[in-house]
Write an enzyme that holds these catalytic residues in place. Structure first.
Site, PDB file in Angstrom:
ATOM      1  N   ARG A  59       5.154 -13.527  -5.949  1.00  0.00           N
ATOM      2  CA  ARG A  59       4.018 -14.440  -6.562  1.00  0.00           C
ATOM      3  C   ARG A  59       4.176 -15.889  -5.886  1.00  0.00           C
ATOM      4  NH1 ARG A  59       1.870 -10.451  -9.031  1.00  0.00           N
ATOM      5  NH2 ARG A  59       2.924  -9.793 -10.964  1.00  0.00           N
ATOM      6  N   LYS A 139      -1.682  -2.750   2.816  1.00  0.00           N
ATOM      7  CA  LYS A 139      -1.866  -2.680   1.600  1.00  0.00           C
ATOM      8  C   LYS A 139      -3.245  -2.624   0.881  1.00  0.00           C
ATOM      9  CE  LYS A 139      -0.529  -1.958  -3.038  1.00  0.00           C
ATOM     10  NZ  LYS A 139       0.293  -2.809  -3.868  1.00  0.00           N
ATOM     11  N   ASP A 298       8.189  -2.055  -8.044  1.00  0.00           N
ATOM     12  CA  ASP A 298       7.125  -2.797  -8.258  1.00  0.00           C
ATOM     13  C   ASP A 298       7.328  -4.069  -9.354  1.00  0.00           C
ATOM     14  OD1 ASP A 298       4.332  -3.709  -8.333  1.00  0.00           O
ATOM     15  OD2 ASP A 298       3.754  -1.621  -9.569  1.00  0.00           O
ATOM     16  N   HIS A 302       5.413 -11.858 -14.916  1.00  0.00           N
ATOM     17  CA  HIS A 302       4.176 -12.670 -15.451  1.00  0.00           C
ATOM     18  C   HIS A 302       4.969 -13.579 -16.361  1.00  0.00           C
ATOM     19  CE1 HIS A 302       0.908 -10.529 -13.453  1.00  0.00           C
ATOM     20  NE2 HIS A 302       1.695  -9.250 -13.870  1.00  0.00           N
ATOM     21  N   PRO A 316      -1.056  -7.115 -16.025  1.00  0.00           N
ATOM     22  CA  PRO A 316      -0.188  -5.893 -15.847  1.00  0.00           C
ATOM     23  C   PRO A 316       0.917  -6.088 -14.891  1.00  0.00           C
ATOM     24  CG  PRO A 316      -2.084  -5.591 -14.332  1.00  0.00           C
ATOM     25  CD  PRO A 316      -2.267  -6.683 -15.127  1.00  0.00           C
ATOM     26  N   GLY A 317       2.176  -5.575 -15.440  1.00  0.00           N
ATOM     27  CA  GLY A 317       3.440  -5.986 -14.653  1.00  0.00           C
ATOM     28  C   GLY A 317       4.656  -6.070 -15.444  1.00  0.00           C
TER      29      GLY A 317
HETATM   30  O1  DOR Z   1       1.257  -3.502 -12.741  1.00  0.00           O
HETATM   31  C1  DOR Z   1       0.977  -3.905 -11.709  1.00  0.00           C
HETATM   32  N1  DOR Z   1       0.895  -5.445 -11.355  1.00  0.00           N
HETATM   33  N2  DOR Z   1       0.092  -3.339 -10.904  1.00  0.00           N
HETATM   34  C2  DOR Z   1      -0.321  -3.593  -9.593  1.00  0.00           C
HETATM   35  O2  DOR Z   1      -0.948  -2.947  -9.091  1.00  0.00           O
HETATM   36  C3  DOR Z   1      -0.279  -4.988  -9.490  1.00  0.00           C
HETATM   37  C4  DOR Z   1       0.881  -5.829 -10.078  1.00  0.00           C
HETATM   38  C5  DOR Z   1       0.670  -7.317 -10.097  1.00  0.00           C
HETATM   39  O3  DOR Z   1       0.401  -7.938  -9.198  1.00  0.00           O
HETATM   40  O4  DOR Z   1       1.173  -7.854 -11.336  1.00  0.00           O
HETATM   41 ZN    ZN Z   2       2.644  -3.692  -7.118  1.00  0.00          ZN
HETATM   42 ZN    ZN Z   3      -0.095  -1.459  -7.471  1.00  0.00          ZN
END
Ligand code: DOR
Ligand code: ZN
Ligand code: ZN
Length: 430
Positions: A59, A139, A298, A302, A316-317
């Site tokens: 980030r 990417k 991954d 957030h 998402p994340g």
């Molecule tokens: O869940 C996800 N978060 N998938 C992604 O492809 C992006 C990532 C994010 O950057 O938060």
């Molecule tokens: Zn990712």
């Molecule tokens: Zn992704």
């Protein structure tokens, strides 16, 4: 005299050894003691190569309120990682020479472990200029672009490979844009329950995108790496293409491996990630692990406030750097997993796929990067204790047995019993 001796190290598949380290490199591995300025007695605990996470979102710059290179790499060190490869979706994106160089500079100032950077490939006229900076990969988020645009990018990248010595790797977020948009609109119009997210980005979207990626691998002779494969079917498609001789590799995440869509009921929007968690029937599980090439966390942090929004607005994340190793060590203690699989999925293969020299192995000449684990240490996953700024996890409350207790980066201790010690991470492709 040399700098450091790690005494009584249990190396996977071998007996106890002493590891001699000088100038940040492994210089000898012997059965007996090695004279050094400093000696640390590992007391027969297991010593693994420092883990490599090929898929993190630090980030930084632009979203440092979610995470930054300091907090994110502290989380890495705490979790046993000595190398992280950062994704390009920062602000600005890492898709130009200027922003790429700037991110290397920020990383070298703030990182506590070594790092590489994936470059964004959505800026066609910058691709050729970015290549000499040695991005870990280019990417592409397939869920953001239509087929014509993607084809153009793939063509540019494949031409690049022919004029470049180093192989070009393309990392793909494989979800089909059209299918995602169509299903998301339908689900949004009728449902605001978090579980609706599973069907807004159905398994079909991933499987179609994976099939398209395989076609590209067949046609263009590119090294294609598919990120966060979530369904058994996608994994089988990739495995088959690989057996057929095409240059394609796959990654799975801890959340897709260990969790299923029922977790939406327990953790709601905190479980939201792309691609979403799958049903028990369609998801990958630990028995499929031999089909994949790497585990990437991954790590996608957030803020709690952002994650508390409704299912359509919450980003998402899931943060993953501080949970994966205890989860896998617990599976080893249960007899469901092996140290050799950790070596393959989190050390050797990520180093090989992303061209990281000098890392991923405990061998003379390699960087002295290690994680030492205590297989008897028990705990409960508690996101409040994370070094990441993201204090949430769908693994909250999981009981674990087996934890990293020390992380060493190029001969320097960066984590000792959970305590982080400052060090300077380097760009791995110098
Ligand atoms: O869940 C996800 N978060 N998938 C992604 O492809 C992006 C990532 C994010 O950057 O938060
Ligand atoms: Zn990712
Ligand atoms: Zn992704």
């Amino acid at each position: 005299m040399i700098d450091l001796c790690l005494l009584n190290c249990k190396i996977v598949g071998n007996n106890e050894y002493s590891i001699g380290i000088n100038n940040g490199k492994i210089i000898s591995i012997k059965r007996n003691t090695i004279q050094a300025e400093k000696t640390i007695d590992i007391k027969g605990k297991i010593v693994l190569p420092g883990l490599i996470d090929a898929h993190v979102h630090m980030r930084d710059p632009g979203f440092t309120y979610k995470e930054d290179f300091s907090s994110g790499t502290a989380a890495a060190a705490a979790g046993g990682f000595t190398t992280v490869l950062d994704m390009p979706n920062t602000k600005p994106q890492t898709n130009t020479v200027k922003t790429f160089k700037n991110k290397i500079r920020i990383g070298e100032n703030k990182c506590l472990v070594d790092f590489g950077l994936h470059a964004g490939a959505d800026n066609p006229e910058q691709i050729k200029k970015l290549a000499p900076l040695k991005p870990s990969s280019f990417k592409i988020f397939m869920d953001l672009f239509d087929d014509n645009f993607l084809m153009n990018i793939f063509n540019i990248l494949s031409n690049l490979e022919k004029i470049n010595d180093n192989k070009t790797v393309i990392s793909l977020h494989a979800e089909d844009k059209e299918i995602v948009n169509q299903y998301t609109n339908i689900m949004k119009s009728k449902n605001s329950d978090p579980i609706a997210y599973v069907n807004a980005r159905p398994a079909l979207a991933e499987e179609v995108a994976v099939s398209k990626a395989i076609e590209i691998a067949k046609k263009l002779d590119l090294n294609i790496h598919i990120c966060h494969v979530s369904t058994k079917k996608s994994l089988n498609l990739i495995k088959k293409a690989k057996l057929d001789g095409y240059n394609i590799t796959s990654e799975v995440t801890p959340h897709h491996l260990f969790l299923d869509s029922s977790y939406f009921e327990k953790f709601g929007t905190f479980t939201k990630t792309n691609p979403p968690l799958r049903t028990k029937l369609s998801k990958i599980n630990i028995m499929d692990i031999y089909k994949t090439d790497i585990i990437g966390t991954d790590h996608a942090p957030h803020t709690i406030t952002e994650k508390e929004k409704n299912i359509w607005d919450a980003p998402p994340g899931i943060p993953g750097l501080e949970t994966i190793l205890p989860l896998l060590l617990t599976e080893i203690n249960r007899g469901n997993f092996t140290f050799n699989e950790i070596l393959r999925l989190l050390c050797k293969n990520p180093a090989h796929i992303f061209n990281i020299k000098n890392k991923g192995f405990i061998q003379e000449g390699m960087d002295a990067d290690f994680v030492i684990v205590d297989m008897k240490k028990e705990g409960i996953i508690n996101p409040e204790k994370f070094h990441s700024k993201a204090h949430y996890s769908p693994f909250d409350g999981f009981k674990v047995k087996g934890m990293p207790i020390m992380t060493i980066l190029r001969g320097n201790i960066v984590m000792d019993q959970g305590k982080i010690l400052e060090d300077h991470g380097k760009y791995v492709y110098c």
